[in-house]
Design an enzyme around this catalytic site. Structure first.
Site, short mmCIF file in Angstrom:
data_model
loop_
_atom_site.label_atom_id
_atom_site.label_comp_id
_atom_site.label_asym_id
_atom_site.label_seq_id
_atom_site.Cartn_x
_atom_site.Cartn_y
_atom_site.Cartn_z
N ASN A 11 41.05 -15.96 87.54
CA ASN A 11 40.00 -15.87 88.55
C ASN A 11 39.49 -14.43 88.54
O ASN A 11 40.14 -13.55 89.10
CB ASN A 11 40.57 -16.25 89.92
CG ASN A 11 39.57 -16.07 91.05
OD1 ASN A 11 38.39 -15.83 90.80
ND2 ASN A 11 40.04 -16.18 92.28
N TRP A 12 38.35 -14.24 87.90
CA TRP A 12 37.82 -12.86 87.78
C TRP A 12 37.21 -12.35 89.08
O TRP A 12 36.86 -11.19 89.18
CB TRP A 12 36.77 -12.80 86.65
CG TRP A 12 37.35 -12.86 85.27
CD1 TRP A 12 38.67 -13.00 84.93
CD2 TRP A 12 36.63 -12.76 84.02
NE1 TRP A 12 38.81 -13.00 83.55
CE2 TRP A 12 37.58 -12.85 82.98
CE3 TRP A 12 35.28 -12.60 83.69
CZ2 TRP A 12 37.22 -12.79 81.63
CZ3 TRP A 12 34.91 -12.55 82.36
CH2 TRP A 12 35.88 -12.64 81.33
N LYS A 13 37.02 -13.24 90.04
CA LYS A 13 36.38 -12.86 91.31
C LYS A 13 35.05 -12.14 91.03
O LYS A 13 34.41 -12.43 90.03
CB LYS A 13 37.33 -12.02 92.16
CG LYS A 13 38.70 -12.69 92.32
CD LYS A 13 39.52 -12.09 93.40
CE LYS A 13 40.89 -12.74 93.41
NZ LYS A 13 41.69 -12.33 94.55
N HIS A 97 39.47 -21.30 97.89
CA HIS A 97 40.19 -20.03 97.74
C HIS A 97 40.26 -19.35 99.11
O HIS A 97 39.33 -19.44 99.90
CB HIS A 97 39.46 -19.13 96.73
CG HIS A 97 40.28 -17.94 96.37
ND1 HIS A 97 40.36 -16.83 97.17
CD2 HIS A 97 41.09 -17.70 95.31
CE1 HIS A 97 41.18 -15.95 96.60
NE2 HIS A 97 41.63 -16.45 95.47
N GLU A 99 39.82 -16.43 100.02
CA GLU A 99 38.71 -15.50 100.32
C GLU A 99 37.48 -16.28 100.78
O GLU A 99 36.70 -15.80 101.60
CB GLU A 99 38.42 -14.64 99.08
CG GLU A 99 39.52 -13.60 98.88
CD GLU A 99 39.76 -13.17 97.44
OE1 GLU A 99 38.90 -13.38 96.58
OE2 GLU A 99 40.85 -12.62 97.18
N GLU A 169 48.71 -20.50 97.06
CA GLU A 169 48.45 -19.07 97.09
C GLU A 169 48.74 -18.53 98.49
O GLU A 169 47.86 -18.58 99.38
CB GLU A 169 46.99 -18.78 96.74
CG GLU A 169 46.61 -19.23 95.35
CD GLU A 169 45.51 -18.36 94.75
OE1 GLU A 169 45.71 -17.84 93.66
OE2 GLU A 169 44.46 -18.18 95.41
N GLY A 175 46.45 -10.20 95.88
CA GLY A 175 45.92 -8.86 95.68
C GLY A 175 46.70 -7.78 96.40
O GLY A 175 46.24 -6.64 96.51
N SER A 214 49.52 -12.18 93.19
CA SER A 214 50.15 -11.04 92.52
C SER A 214 51.08 -11.45 91.37
O SER A 214 52.15 -10.86 91.20
CB SER A 214 50.88 -10.15 93.54
OG SER A 214 49.94 -9.62 94.47
N GLY A 235 44.54 -13.44 89.55
CA GLY A 235 43.41 -12.60 89.93
C GLY A 235 43.44 -11.29 89.16
O GLY A 235 43.07 -11.22 87.98
N GLY A 236 43.91 -10.23 89.80
CA GLY A 236 43.86 -8.89 89.24
C GLY A 236 44.35 -8.78 87.80
O GLY A 236 43.70 -8.14 86.96
#
Ligand code: PEP
Length: 250
Positions: A11-13, A97, A99, A169, A175, A214, A235-236
């Protein structure tokens, strides 16, 4: 128990650029050349779907989107319909998600509508569920997950989970660098599978439940070795090719 193929989804966001995406996706595709067994998906921002679709030609990596409208078409400024995602070869769509839930006020019902929209179009939703830190501390984790899942089961029907993926999640782990322990994650994954099994045990047995929050190159293997963890939503760490490749190989 069914053999579930592991899935690792990036997930590159809201990250990347035309210039920086190119070397990142090229390194991922080249690095995965030697690996087999797991399915790998990349979910870039909408605007880069076409660029990444071109880069994935001839590779086994599949394309996904990070969000979708719950509606088909029309006067909905700024929205993207699922038919448009199909046009660009998306196979997966992340829905719900945290967010989206927290920053864009998506309710359980709206998430369920998006899930239904995705399955009806023949694509695969990656349905995200997870509790806030205060909910975990209040002992409400299972209640929250049950509520989030039940809203989707009620609207879309359990049968539509046969083409879906669930991602657990915990919001406190996204994150933040705080990962759920493999045991904490396994406990919730097992709960999710049992919740689905109340409606259909075959669907529950076959569905892939990813862990997200994470996941890093040095903790992926321990997490992915747990009985009910069928891969990860990353993600990151998915923005650093070598880290993402290490996670895929785990
Ligand atoms: C995510 O947002 O889906 C996620 C898992 O992020 P991170 O890996 O950065 O915690």
């Amino acid at each position: 128990m069914s053999e579930r193929q592991k899935l690792v989804a990036a997930n590159w966001k809201m990250n990347g650029s035309l210039a920086s995406n190119q070397p990142l996706i090229a390194e991922i595709v080249a690095g995965l050349g030697e690996t087999s067994g797991s399915e790998v998906a990349v979910c870039p921002p909408f605007i880069y779907l076409s660029q990444i679709a071109d880069s994935l030609q001839g590779s086994s990596v599949v394309l996904g989107a990070q969000n979708v409208s719950h509606l088909d078409a029309g006067a909905y400024t700024g929205e993207t319909a699922v038919s448009m995602l199909k046009d660009f070869g998306c196979q997966y769509v992340i829905v719900g998600h945290s967010e989206r839930r927290s920053l864009y006020a998506e309710t359980d019902e709206r998430v369920a509508e998006k899930f239904l929209q995705v399955v009806q179009s023949g694509l695969r939703p990656i349905l995200c569920v997870g509790e806030l830190l205060e909910e975990r501390e209040a002992g409400e984790t299972e209640d929250v997950i049950a509520r989030q899942l039940d809203a989707v089961i009620e609207l879309a029907g359990i049968e539509n989970f046969s083409q879906a993926v669930v991602a657990y999640e915990p919001v406190w782990a996204i994150g933040t660098g705080k990962t759920a322990t493999p045991e904490q994650a396994q406990q919730v994954h097992e709960f999710i599978r049992l919740r689905l099994a109340r409606h259909d045990s075959d669907v529950a047995d076959a569905i892939r439940i990813l862990y997200g929050g994470s996941v890093k190159a040095d903790n992926a293997e321990q997490l992915f070795n747990m009985a009910d963890i069928d891969g990860g939503l990353i993600g990151g760490a998915s923005l650093i090719a070598q880290d993402f490749l290490t996670i895929c190989k785990a």
